[in-house]
Design an enzyme around this catalytic site. Structure first.
Site, PDB file in Angstrom:
ATOM      1  N   THR A  43      17.894 -49.125 -32.988  1.00  0.00           N
ATOM      2  CA  THR A  43      18.678 -50.369 -33.068  1.00  0.00           C
ATOM      3  C   THR A  43      19.233 -50.561 -34.476  1.00  0.00           C
ATOM      4  OG1 THR A  43      18.429 -52.778 -33.123  1.00  0.00           O
ATOM      5  CG2 THR A  43      16.417 -51.526 -33.340  1.00  0.00           C
ATOM      6  N   ASP A  44      20.317 -51.312 -34.577  1.00  0.00           N
ATOM      7  CA  ASP A  44      20.855 -51.616 -35.915  1.00  0.00           C
ATOM      8  C   ASP A  44      19.896 -52.502 -36.713  1.00  0.00           C
ATOM      9  OD1 ASP A  44      21.251 -54.055 -34.576  1.00  0.00           O
ATOM     10  OD2 ASP A  44      23.318 -54.315 -35.275  1.00  0.00           O
ATOM     11  N   GLU A  45      18.922 -53.112 -36.013  1.00  0.00           N
ATOM     12  CA  GLU A  45      18.008 -54.029 -36.711  1.00  0.00           C
ATOM     13  C   GLU A  45      17.063 -53.300 -37.664  1.00  0.00           C
ATOM     14  OE1 GLU A  45      16.418 -57.239 -34.361  1.00  0.00           O
ATOM     15  OE2 GLU A  45      18.087 -57.146 -32.957  1.00  0.00           O
TER      16      GLU A  45
ATOM     17  N   TYR B 241       9.336 -56.486 -34.371  1.00  0.00           N
ATOM     18  CA  TYR B 241      10.165 -55.705 -33.432  1.00  0.00           C
ATOM     19  C   TYR B 241      10.912 -54.600 -34.171  1.00  0.00           C
ATOM     20  CZ  TYR B 241      14.419 -54.408 -30.915  1.00  0.00           C
ATOM     21  OH  TYR B 241      15.458 -53.684 -30.361  1.00  0.00           O
TER      22      TYR B 241
ATOM     23  N   LYS C 166      10.525 -50.473 -34.080  1.00  0.00           N
ATOM     24  CA  LYS C 166      11.642 -49.594 -33.714  1.00  0.00           C
ATOM     25  C   LYS C 166      11.925 -48.591 -34.838  1.00  0.00           C
ATOM     26  CE  LYS C 166      13.930 -49.660 -30.559  1.00  0.00           C
ATOM     27  NZ  LYS C 166      13.784 -48.968 -29.240  1.00  0.00           N
TER      28      LYS C 166
HETATM   29  P1  NAD Z   1      14.742 -55.016 -22.084  1.00  0.00           P
HETATM   30  O1  NAD Z   1      13.600 -55.783 -22.648  1.00  0.00           O
HETATM   31  O2  NAD Z   1      15.721 -55.714 -21.190  1.00  0.00           O
HETATM   32  O3  NAD Z   1      14.208 -53.753 -21.288  1.00  0.00           O
HETATM   33  C1  NAD Z   1      13.115 -52.986 -21.710  1.00  0.00           C
HETATM   34  C2  NAD Z   1      12.544 -52.275 -20.478  1.00  0.00           C
HETATM   35  O4  NAD Z   1      11.456 -51.457 -20.922  1.00  0.00           O
HETATM   36  C3  NAD Z   1      11.983 -53.224 -19.426  1.00  0.00           C
HETATM   37  O5  NAD Z   1      12.446 -52.845 -18.142  1.00  0.00           O
HETATM   38  C4  NAD Z   1      10.471 -53.027 -19.522  1.00  0.00           C
HETATM   39  O6  NAD Z   1       9.787 -53.223 -18.287  1.00  0.00           O
HETATM   40  C5  NAD Z   1      10.373 -51.587 -20.003  1.00  0.00           C
HETATM   41  N1  NAD Z   1       9.121 -51.303 -20.698  1.00  0.00           N
HETATM   42  C6  NAD Z   1       8.516 -52.058 -21.649  1.00  0.00           C
HETATM   43  N2  NAD Z   1       7.365 -51.476 -22.035  1.00  0.00           N
HETATM   44  C7  NAD Z   1       7.265 -50.321 -21.328  1.00  0.00           C
HETATM   45  C8  NAD Z   1       6.306 -49.266 -21.305  1.00  0.00           C
HETATM   46  N3  NAD Z   1       5.214 -49.305 -22.079  1.00  0.00           N
HETATM   47  N4  NAD Z   1       6.517 -48.219 -20.471  1.00  0.00           N
HETATM   48  C9  NAD Z   1       7.613 -48.184 -19.662  1.00  0.00           C
HETATM   49  N5  NAD Z   1       8.538 -49.157 -19.641  1.00  0.00           N
HETATM   50  C10 NAD Z   1       8.369 -50.203 -20.475  1.00  0.00           C
HETATM   51  O7  NAD Z   1      15.480 -54.406 -23.349  1.00  0.00           O
HETATM   52  P2  NAD Z   1      16.982 -53.931 -23.551  1.00  0.00           P
HETATM   53  O8  NAD Z   1      17.737 -55.010 -24.199  1.00  0.00           O
HETATM   54  O9  NAD Z   1      17.488 -53.326 -22.296  1.00  0.00           O
HETATM   55  O10 NAD Z   1      16.767 -52.783 -24.636  1.00  0.00           O
HETATM   56  C11 NAD Z   1      16.571 -51.432 -24.251  1.00  0.00           C
HETATM   57  C12 NAD Z   1      16.420 -50.573 -25.482  1.00  0.00           C
HETATM   58  O11 NAD Z   1      17.595 -50.678 -26.297  1.00  0.00           O
HETATM   59  C13 NAD Z   1      15.260 -50.965 -26.381  1.00  0.00           C
HETATM   60  O12 NAD Z   1      14.689 -49.785 -26.885  1.00  0.00           O
HETATM   61  C14 NAD Z   1      15.911 -51.763 -27.497  1.00  0.00           C
HETATM   62  O13 NAD Z   1      15.161 -51.674 -28.682  1.00  0.00           O
HETATM   63  C15 NAD Z   1      17.244 -51.053 -27.612  1.00  0.00           C
HETATM   64  N6  NAD Z   1      18.359 -51.858 -28.147  1.00  0.00           N
HETATM   65  C16 NAD Z   1      18.664 -53.063 -27.572  1.00  0.00           C
HETATM   66  C17 NAD Z   1      19.752 -53.773 -28.034  1.00  0.00           C
HETATM   67  C18 NAD Z   1      20.165 -55.088 -27.394  1.00  0.00           C
HETATM   68  O14 NAD Z   1      21.082 -55.742 -27.880  1.00  0.00           O
HETATM   69  N7  NAD Z   1      19.542 -55.509 -26.293  1.00  0.00           N
HETATM   70  C19 NAD Z   1      20.515 -53.275 -29.113  1.00  0.00           C
HETATM   71  C20 NAD Z   1      20.160 -52.049 -29.678  1.00  0.00           C
HETATM   72  C21 NAD Z   1      19.090 -51.348 -29.168  1.00  0.00           C
HETATM   73  P1  TYD Z   2      18.760 -62.523 -29.873  1.00  0.00           P
HETATM   74  O1  TYD Z   2      19.598 -62.558 -28.630  1.00  0.00           O
HETATM   75  O2  TYD Z   2      17.314 -62.835 -29.769  1.00  0.00           O
HETATM   76  O3  TYD Z   2      18.997 -61.085 -30.522  1.00  0.00           O
HETATM   77  P2  TYD Z   2      18.525 -60.508 -31.981  1.00  0.00           P
HETATM   78  O4  TYD Z   2      17.700 -61.516 -32.666  1.00  0.00           O
HETATM   79  O5  TYD Z   2      17.738 -59.308 -31.612  1.00  0.00           O
HETATM   80  O6  TYD Z   2      19.796 -60.218 -32.707  1.00  0.00           O
HETATM   81  O7  TYD Z   2      19.389 -63.527 -30.944  1.00  0.00           O
HETATM   82  C1  TYD Z   2      20.728 -63.388 -31.381  1.00  0.00           C
HETATM   83  C2  TYD Z   2      20.971 -64.458 -32.425  1.00  0.00           C
HETATM   84  O8  TYD Z   2      20.912 -65.738 -31.798  1.00  0.00           O
HETATM   85  C3  TYD Z   2      19.939 -64.491 -33.526  1.00  0.00           C
HETATM   86  O9  TYD Z   2      20.572 -64.854 -34.752  1.00  0.00           O
HETATM   87  C4  TYD Z   2      18.981 -65.592 -33.116  1.00  0.00           C
HETATM   88  C5  TYD Z   2      19.902 -66.558 -32.407  1.00  0.00           C
HETATM   89  N1  TYD Z   2      19.271 -67.350 -31.324  1.00  0.00           N
HETATM   90  C6  TYD Z   2      19.375 -68.745 -31.343  1.00  0.00           C
HETATM   91  O10 TYD Z   2      19.973 -69.358 -32.249  1.00  0.00           O
HETATM   92  N2  TYD Z   2      18.776 -69.442 -30.343  1.00  0.00           N
HETATM   93  C7  TYD Z   2      18.089 -68.823 -29.319  1.00  0.00           C
HETATM   94  O11 TYD Z   2      17.539 -69.516 -28.432  1.00  0.00           O
HETATM   95  C8  TYD Z   2      18.018 -67.408 -29.326  1.00  0.00           C
HETATM   96  C9  TYD Z   2      17.288 -66.676 -28.238  1.00  0.00           C
HETATM   97  C10 TYD Z   2      18.635 -66.704 -30.337  1.00  0.00           C
END
Ligand code: NAD
Ligand code: TYD
Length: 332
Positions: free
Chosen positions: A124-126, A148, A152
């Site tokens: 992730t970019d985080e 988190y 990662k």
């Molecule tokens: P999500 O929370 O929606 O999905 C995660 C999935 O992983 C869920 O289905 C969960 O049941 C499964 N899981 C959790 N623990 C597990 C385990 N021990 N074994 C098997 N499965 C397990 O998350 P997402 O937003 O779809 O993110 C997916 C991936 O992409 C993550 O690795 C996250 O760090 C990365 N990512 C997410 C974003 C974003 O904006 N959402 C951006 C960059 C990277």
């Molecule tokens: P989020 O969707 O949790 O993603 P991430 O923190 O991983 O980037 O949050 C996106 C942005 O929105 C972050 O700056 C936190 C803010 N946020 C709120 O202000 N209120 C909320 O209820 C949530 C969930 C996030």
């Protein structure tokens, strides 16, 4: 026929990834391994139930015996499985360490033992932490600031070490904030859209001027496939949408599209250690020939519309386990 092992494929990005891959490629099989935590949801995969190329397995990426058998049968491993929500990691980091770090280790060990063609670690970019200056490039130092993002970062560097030390064919992706269908309604966009639809307040952390770079989830999925085909082994690639917006800007778009009043906006206590701005420089993947296809303005409108059209999907979540969590945090 390419055999994929996709982990976390019942979550937001993973389910979009599996659907998109099966739509694009005829000659693939996908084993979809997911633990079905609160975030994993078989409703996300309903339309794939009758596709014989898709096999769902409920299980944990930390289960070495299970993973050994699944990786042995795979050509390409794409590891999406993770605990993914920053607020939960602040409340209780435990599962982040076991899944995001130890789980990745178990997968990498199996890949080392059996040999795979490609191992994609979805980072992730985080992991870079926050920047108020230049956008991060891939070899900038990692300064993750939440449990988190730190977990990662651990997996990201562990994957790299398996490339350097054991020649595991690893590629690492660092994508920015995704939006689109099937995103669990604890993340900013689906939470605010579904709350606004029900005339509930939108909890804005701090001053709301925090910045994220938004990318449509299908652009992320396509970028992963692009890197499987064109990425160099052992390399890290940033993936971004080029759409930096403050949380207040996102909130305004949602309220306007849904025709809801400004009064739903509620400023609440800030997130601990809240990163001010995420921003990635994507010149490296752009130079290989990838760029996002979705235009932000229409993609965000279409996404809001998806949640309007699919109440059945998020109401099931919000009425169950999610509600308890929500009440504990927001008292509503
Ligand atoms: P999500 O929370 O929606 O999905 C995660 C999935 O992983 C869920 O289905 C969960 O049941 C499964 N899981 C959790 N623990 C597990 C385990 N021990 N074994 C098997 N499965 C397990 O998350 P997402 O937003 O779809 O993110 C997916 C991936 O992409 C993550 O690795 C996250 O760090 C990365 N990512 C997410 C974003 C974003 O904006 N959402 C951006 C960059 C990277
Ligand atoms: P989020 O969707 O949790 O993603 P991430 O923190 O991983 O980037 O949050 C996106 C942005 O929105 C972050 O700056 C936190 C803010 N946020 C709120 O202000 N209120 C909320 O209820 C949530 C969930 C996030």
């Amino acid at each position: 026929m390419k055999r994929y092992l996709v982990t976390g494929g019942a979550g937001f990005i993973g389910s979009n990834y599996v659907r998109n891959l099966l739509n694009k490629e005829k000659d693939v099989s996908v084993t979809n391994l997911d633990k079905l935590t609160y975030a994993g949801n078989l409703d996300n995969l309903r339309d794939l139930e009758n596709d014989s190329r898709h096999h769902f397995v409920k299980g944990d990426i930390g289960d070495a015996e299970l993973i050994d058998g699944l990786v042995r049968e795979a050509d390409i491993v794409v590891n999406f499985a993770a605990e993914s929500h920053v607020d939960r990691s602040i409340g209780k980091p435990d599962d982040f360490i076991t899944t995001d770090i130890f789980g990745a280790f178990v997968l990498l060990e199996a890949a080392r033992k059996h040999g795979v063609e490609k191992f994609i670690q979805i980072s992730t970019d985080e992991v870079y932490g926050s920047t108020e200056g230049a956008s991060f490039v891939e070899n900038d130092p990692l300064m993750p600031s939440s449990p988190y993002s730190a977990s990662k970062a651990g997996a990201d560097r562990l994957a790299y070490s398996y490339f350097v030390t054991y020649d595991v064919p690893v590629i690492i992706t660092r994508c920015s904030n995704n939006f689109g269908p099937y995103q669990y309604p604890e993340k900013l966009i689906p939470l605010f859209v579904t709350n606004a639809m029900d005339d509930k307040h939108l909890p804005i952390y701090g001053d709301g001027k925090y910045i994220r770079d938004w990318i449509h989830v299908i652009d992320h999925c396509d970028a992963v496939d692009f890197l499987i085909a064109n990425g160099k082994l052992g390399e890290v690639y940033n993936i971004g949408g080029g759409n930096e917006r403050t949380n207040l800007e996102i909130t305004a778009i949602i309220l306007e599209k849904l025709g809801k009043p400004e009064s739903l906006k509620t400023y609440v206590e800030d997130r601990l250690g809240h990163d001010r701005r995420y921003s990635v420089n994507c010149a490296k993947i752009n130079a290989l020939g990838w760029k996002p296809n979705f235009e932000f303005k229409t993609a965000i409108q279409d996404t809001i519309q998806w949640y309007e059209n699919n109440r059945w999907w998020w109401e099931r979540i919000k009425s169950g386990e999610y509600l308890e969590y929500y009440k504990a945090h927001y008292g509503q």
